[in-house]
Design an enzyme around this catalytic site. Structure first.
Site, PDB file in Angstrom:
ATOM      1  N   CYS A 122      -8.658 -42.935  16.424  1.00  0.00           N
ATOM      2  CA  CYS A 122      -7.717 -42.797  17.550  1.00  0.00           C
ATOM      3  C   CYS A 122      -7.660 -41.393  18.152  1.00  0.00           C
ATOM      4  O   CYS A 122      -7.430 -41.244  19.346  1.00  0.00           O
ATOM      5  CB  CYS A 122      -6.336 -43.292  17.153  1.00  0.00           C
ATOM      6  SG  CYS A 122      -5.702 -42.606  15.623  1.00  0.00           S
ATOM      7  N   CYS A 130      -7.701 -47.164  17.343  1.00  0.00           N
ATOM      8  CA  CYS A 130      -8.265 -46.800  16.040  1.00  0.00           C
ATOM      9  C   CYS A 130      -9.631 -47.439  15.803  1.00  0.00           C
ATOM     10  O   CYS A 130     -10.217 -47.289  14.727  1.00  0.00           O
ATOM     11  CB  CYS A 130      -7.294 -47.186  14.927  1.00  0.00           C
ATOM     12  SG  CYS A 130      -5.671 -46.416  15.116  1.00  0.00           S
ATOM     13  N   LYS A 195       0.066 -50.121   6.162  1.00  0.00           N
ATOM     14  CA  LYS A 195       0.469 -49.248   7.266  1.00  0.00           C
ATOM     15  C   LYS A 195       1.127 -50.106   8.335  1.00  0.00           C
ATOM     16  O   LYS A 195       0.502 -50.977   8.934  1.00  0.00           O
ATOM     17  CB  LYS A 195      -0.759 -48.541   7.817  1.00  0.00           C
ATOM     18  CG  LYS A 195      -0.435 -47.590   8.955  1.00  0.00           C
ATOM     19  CD  LYS A 195      -1.665 -46.822   9.385  1.00  0.00           C
ATOM     20  CE  LYS A 195      -1.359 -45.904  10.551  1.00  0.00           C
ATOM     21  NZ  LYS A 195      -2.547 -45.172  10.998  1.00  0.00           N
ATOM     22  N   ARG A 217      -0.713 -50.911  18.849  1.00  0.00           N
ATOM     23  CA  ARG A 217      -1.498 -51.108  17.640  1.00  0.00           C
ATOM     24  C   ARG A 217      -1.064 -52.364  16.857  1.00  0.00           C
ATOM     25  O   ARG A 217      -1.400 -52.525  15.689  1.00  0.00           O
ATOM     26  CB  ARG A 217      -1.377 -49.888  16.731  1.00  0.00           C
ATOM     27  CG  ARG A 217      -1.759 -48.553  17.369  1.00  0.00           C
ATOM     28  CD  ARG A 217      -2.363 -47.617  16.335  1.00  0.00           C
ATOM     29  NE  ARG A 217      -2.299 -46.206  16.702  1.00  0.00           N
ATOM     30  CZ  ARG A 217      -3.025 -45.630  17.649  1.00  0.00           C
ATOM     31  NH1 ARG A 217      -3.842 -46.350  18.391  1.00  0.00           N
ATOM     32  NH2 ARG A 217      -2.914 -44.322  17.862  1.00  0.00           N
ATOM     33  N   GLU A 233      -2.483 -56.969   1.395  1.00  0.00           N
ATOM     34  CA  GLU A 233      -3.302 -55.870   1.945  1.00  0.00           C
ATOM     35  C   GLU A 233      -3.743 -54.918   0.828  1.00  0.00           C
ATOM     36  O   GLU A 233      -4.912 -54.539   0.744  1.00  0.00           O
ATOM     37  CB  GLU A 233      -2.497 -55.074   2.977  1.00  0.00           C
ATOM     38  CG  GLU A 233      -2.417 -55.702   4.360  1.00  0.00           C
ATOM     39  CD  GLU A 233      -3.633 -55.370   5.223  1.00  0.00           C
ATOM     40  OE1 GLU A 233      -4.618 -54.818   4.699  1.00  0.00           O
ATOM     41  OE2 GLU A 233      -3.598 -55.666   6.436  1.00  0.00           O
ATOM     42  N   LYS A 248       2.861 -46.665   4.085  1.00  0.00           N
ATOM     43  CA  LYS A 248       3.232 -45.820   5.210  1.00  0.00           C
ATOM     44  C   LYS A 248       3.919 -46.645   6.292  1.00  0.00           C
ATOM     45  O   LYS A 248       3.359 -47.665   6.699  1.00  0.00           O
ATOM     46  CB  LYS A 248       1.947 -45.186   5.757  1.00  0.00           C
ATOM     47  CG  LYS A 248       2.121 -44.332   6.960  1.00  0.00           C
ATOM     48  CD  LYS A 248       0.779 -43.885   7.459  1.00  0.00           C
ATOM     49  CE  LYS A 248       1.011 -43.234   8.804  1.00  0.00           C
ATOM     50  NZ  LYS A 248      -0.137 -43.231   9.635  1.00  0.00           N
ATOM     51  N   SER A 272       5.759 -38.598  10.518  1.00  0.00           N
ATOM     52  CA  SER A 272       6.330 -37.664  11.485  1.00  0.00           C
ATOM     53  C   SER A 272       7.743 -38.051  11.924  1.00  0.00           C
ATOM     54  O   SER A 272       8.609 -37.187  12.044  1.00  0.00           O
ATOM     55  CB  SER A 272       5.411 -37.558  12.696  1.00  0.00           C
ATOM     56  OG  SER A 272       5.166 -38.827  13.261  1.00  0.00           O
TER      57      SER A 272
END
Ligand code: PBG
Ligand code: ZN
Length: 321
Positions: A122, A130, A195, A217, A233, A248, A272
């Site tokens: 990305c 991505c 994720k 996404r 996953e 995440k 973030s």
């Protein structure tokens, strides 16, 4: 039962509490994220993430010195290239910004620092997705071929761990195969296995200049309403050869399930948006206590490794305690 059971016996004083505590924060579990921007001349504060910076190559050695001094064992590197195209070709060029940064960090820190390379497209594609686009969609299997190339080029640059974050199916297997074929069977994979698609990455996308130019996404990152899917996953990644599983953002229920059901080395990324929430809250409550508690809770839930923008502060605060 009371009065024979008295919980307060072991809470009597700090010595007792420290003696019986089940989990703790340890500087040895921290990973600090580093943004290296090919377009920069000097380090620059990220507006959306007060207190965090993007770095030019030339200022990395100062930063790694500081990280080593704090005894933080690992960094994860994100590259921001000056050239972008539909295939994200700067991501696997020998002189790509991430490859240069990895070489520079390894040169200045040697064996003392574990250098993790984030592996995604990305930041490198002009469309910001991505993976590569075919017929208007992110094409899974075409993207896997490129991921393999990126993994090998990061390994050639000397990376200690590759960390694929693009959420393509089969990415761990494709990367493992490519690394093994090129003689890098000793390079571990830390997979962003679980994720979620969340607003909490938006400050990062500003910093890394990696926001998608069209769409979102949601067709590759996980739906936040799901938790069984997280287990599937992570299990798939382990079967494909992942050495470390990542959750995440640092959702506590998901960390707990992944760790307790799969019993594998588990990392979590306090992203973030979490950083920004903690930072903004510090206006109203004690930043140090809040941040230490927040991260401790991730350890208690089962995380072995904490990737966090607060790594430097935590390392300093742990020294004071
Ligand atoms: C790239 C990547 C992202 C993050 C880590 N690797 C952003 C995204 O998926 O858009 C997010 C990290 C953070 O928010 O701190 N795929
Ligand atoms: Zn990505």
């Amino acid at each position: 039962m009371f009065p024979r059971t008295r919980f307060r016996r072991l809470r009597k004083n700090k010595k007792f509490r420290d003696f019986v505590c089940e989990s703790s924060l340890d500087v040895g579990d921290l990973v600090y994220p580093i943004f290296v921007d090919e377009n920069l001349k000097e380090k620059k504060e990220i507006e959306e993430m007060p207190g965090q910076f993007t770095y030019p190559l030339g200022e990395l050695s100062k930063l790694t010195e500081e990280i080593l001094e704090l005894k933080i064992p690992a960094v994860i590197v994100f590259g921001i290239p000056s050239y972008k195209d539909p295939q994200g070709s700067s991501a696997y060029s020998r002189d790509g910004i991430a490859q240069k940064a990895i070489r520079e960090i390894k040169n200045t820190s040697g064996e003392d620092l574990i250098v993790i390379g984030d592996l995604c497209l990305c930041e490198y594609t002009d469309h910001g997705h991505c993976g590569v686009i075919k017929n208007g969609r992110v094409d899974n299997d075409e993207t896997l071929k490129i991921y393999g190339k990126i993994a090998v080029s990061l390994a050639e640059a000397g990376v200690d761990i590759v960390a694929p974050s693009g959420m393509m199916d089969g990415m761990v297997m494709a990367i493992r195969d490519s690394l093994d074929r090129e003689g890098f069977s000793d390079v571990p994979i830390m997979s962003y296995s679980v994720k979620y698609n969340t607003v909490l990455y938006s400050p990062f996308r500003y910093a890394a200049q990696s926001a998608p130019k069209f769409g979102d996404r949601a067709s590759y990152q996980m739906d936040i309403r799901n938790s069984d899917e997280a287990i599937r996953e992570a299990k798939a990644d382990i079967e494909e050869g992942a050495d470390i599983i990542m959750v995440k953002p640092s959702f506590l229920d998901i960390i707990y399930r992944v760790k307790s059901e799969l019993r594998c080395p588990t990392a979590t990324f306090c992203v973030s948006g979490e950083y920004v929430m903690l930072k903004m809250a510090s206006k109203y409550l004690d930043e140090k206590r809040n941040v230490l508690e927040y991260h401790l809770c991730r350890k208690r839930a089962g995380a072995d490794i904490l990737i966090t923008y607060y790594a430097k502060e935590i390392a300093e605060w742990l020294r004071e305690i």
